[in-house]
Design a protein around this motif. Sequence first.
Motif, mmCIF file in Angstrom:
data_model
loop_
_atom_site.group_PDB
_atom_site.id
_atom_site.type_symbol
_atom_site.label_atom_id
_atom_site.label_comp_id
_atom_site.label_asym_id
_atom_site.label_seq_id
_atom_site.Cartn_x
_atom_site.Cartn_y
_atom_site.Cartn_z
ATOM 1 N N SER A 1 12.874 12.235 -7.520
ATOM 2 C CA SER A 1 11.567 11.722 -7.932
ATOM 3 C C SER A 1 11.297 10.315 -7.417
ATOM 4 O O SER A 1 10.136 9.918 -7.308
ATOM 5 N N PHE A 2 12.346 9.556 -7.110
ATOM 6 C CA PHE A 2 12.094 8.228 -6.536
ATOM 7 C C PHE A 2 11.321 8.357 -5.227
ATOM 8 O O PHE A 2 10.366 7.623 -4.966
ATOM 9 N N VAL A 3 11.719 9.323 -4.418
ATOM 10 C CA VAL A 3 11.039 9.539 -3.134
ATOM 11 C C VAL A 3 9.661 10.152 -3.348
ATOM 12 O O VAL A 3 8.656 9.658 -2.817
ATOM 13 N N THR A 4 9.585 11.222 -4.161
ATOM 14 C CA THR A 4 8.309 11.927 -4.316
ATOM 15 C C THR A 4 7.271 11.061 -5.021
ATOM 16 O O THR A 4 6.093 11.059 -4.652
ATOM 17 N N LEU A 5 7.678 10.305 -6.032
ATOM 18 C CA LEU A 5 6.733 9.437 -6.732
ATOM 19 C C LEU A 5 6.244 8.311 -5.824
ATOM 20 O O LEU A 5 5.045 8.017 -5.769
ATOM 21 N N THR A 6 7.185 7.701 -5.116
ATOM 22 C CA THR A 6 6.808 6.596 -4.234
ATOM 23 C C THR A 6 5.842 7.068 -3.149
ATOM 24 O O THR A 6 4.802 6.445 -2.912
ATOM 25 N N VAL A 7 6.174 8.180 -2.507
ATOM 26 C CA VAL A 7 5.314 8.702 -1.444
ATOM 27 C C VAL A 7 3.976 9.175 -2.010
ATOM 28 O O VAL A 7 2.910 8.928 -1.430
ATOM 29 N N GLY A 8 4.014 9.858 -3.172
ATOM 30 C CA GLY A 8 2.779 10.349 -3.770
ATOM 31 C C GLY A 8 1.835 9.232 -4.166
ATOM 32 O O GLY A 8 0.630 9.289 -3.895
ATOM 33 N N ILE A 9 2.371 8.189 -4.807
ATOM 34 C CA ILE A 9 1.545 7.044 -5.193
ATOM 35 C C ILE A 9 0.981 6.349 -3.957
ATOM 36 O O ILE A 9 -0.167 5.911 -3.922
ATOM 37 N N TRP A 10 1.806 6.252 -2.925
ATOM 38 C CA TRP A 10 1.359 5.612 -1.679
ATOM 39 C C TRP A 10 0.252 6.407 -0.992
ATOM 40 O O TRP A 10 -0.771 5.859 -0.585
ATOM 41 N N LEU A 11 0.433 7.740 -0.891
ATOM 42 C CA LEU A 11 -0.559 8.572 -0.205
ATOM 43 C C LEU A 11 -1.889 8.590 -0.939
ATOM 44 O O LEU A 11 -2.955 8.573 -0.321
ATOM 45 N N LEU A 12 -1.824 8.646 -2.272
ATOM 46 C CA LEU A 12 -3.060 8.693 -3.072
ATOM 47 C C LEU A 12 -3.638 7.301 -3.296
ATOM 48 O O LEU A 12 -4.792 7.176 -3.729
ATOM 49 N N GLY A 13 -2.829 6.275 -3.055
ATOM 50 C CA GLY A 13 -3.311 4.919 -3.287
ATOM 51 C C GLY A 13 -3.626 4.670 -4.729
ATOM 52 O O GLY A 13 -4.618 4.028 -5.063
ATOM 53 N N ILE A 14 -2.784 5.179 -5.619
ATOM 54 C CA ILE A 14 -3.070 5.083 -7.047
ATOM 55 C C ILE A 14 -2.776 3.677 -7.542
ATOM 56 O O ILE A 14 -1.659 3.193 -7.462
ATOM 57 N N THR A 15 -3.806 3.037 -8.044
ATOM 58 C CA THR A 15 -3.656 1.751 -8.729
ATOM 59 C C THR A 15 -4.637 1.717 -9.890
ATOM 60 O O THR A 15 -5.559 2.513 -9.963
ATOM 61 N N GLY A 16 -4.424 0.775 -10.779
ATOM 62 C CA GLY A 16 -5.336 0.670 -11.908
ATOM 63 C C GLY A 16 -6.662 0.046 -11.520
ATOM 64 O O GLY A 16 -6.816 -0.547 -10.487
#
Length: 336
Positions: free
Chosen positions: A321-336
């Motif tokens: 999940s460290f890889v999948t979460l990091t890549v997923g957040i990066w690809l979607l550009g999820i920020t508050g």
Amino acid sequence: CQIVVTVSYSRLPRSRVRFKVLPLLTTITITAPVFLLIALGYGAVMTGGMPREAAGALGRFVVAFAIPALIFDAVASRPLAEVVNGRFLLVYGGGSLIAFTIGLLVSSWLRRRPLADNAFFGMGISMSNSALIGYPLILQLFGEEALVAIPLVMLVETLLMLPLTLVLAEIHRAGASGGVLASLRNIVRQLATNPILLAIVAGLCCAAFGIRLPTVVDSAVELLTGSAAGVALFTIGASLAGLRLRSAVSAAALIAAGKLLIHPLAVGLLLALALPFEPVLMQAALVLAALPMITIYPLLAQRYDHGDVAAAALLVTTAASFVTLTVGIWLLGITG
């Protein structure tokens, strides 16, 4: 520079959710501290710095006191209309049910076993570690305003996904005998005394009637809340130490893939189909669905002879999940 991507809903052209695409290094600085604390707990046990048995005591403290305190605070400090978000519950609950059903059917087909015997495969794919990993991650990504998503997810998990899993497992174990009713009564009793569920109910009552805790009690709750994130992440690492993949690696990999891919995809699908709600909560729902499964997953599965597979799945999923979460957040550009 940052690229701004606008996602439009065709049915409601005026409603938009804006995602900023972050540099990968920035994303890693958000997710890395969470997994560094997990690694610290893992290393402490593996190097003999603390006994593995201590992880159980820490886990009980987190589940019985620290997490209920932060859940109560997140719910009680907001207006009731903000806390009881029907769209969020419908989207996240529906996505979790889709993921659970897929896990149930795929496992039943591969193992050639009755559906009820595959309940813990469905649970592994559909229940996230929203309290222990979700809380610090959501706090870093979106700030305190998004923490209301945690109790909403826990409502789905404690009132829908967990009872569904246990009922199917008990039906398989007890068959058509009278033991099923006794088991169901035990499940209801466990839920009624669950400290996290009690904290949600108490928080809802305070939010509904505008009740405020005395200053001394409120300060004590804040102290417990402050201890939750660090101790919880350290405890996860400590509890993972000593787990072995053994011969369960293929089943564990299947559950891990389902949890890290199918669950967030199912929630994302319903987010795309449903009427949009608060953008921060929509993004929080995706992040929470992409987390590894709850830490007590192997403990529950052990009672029904699925402990080895569940433990291996927890280890594989948490590491991946460290890889999948990091890549997923990066690809979607999820920020508050």
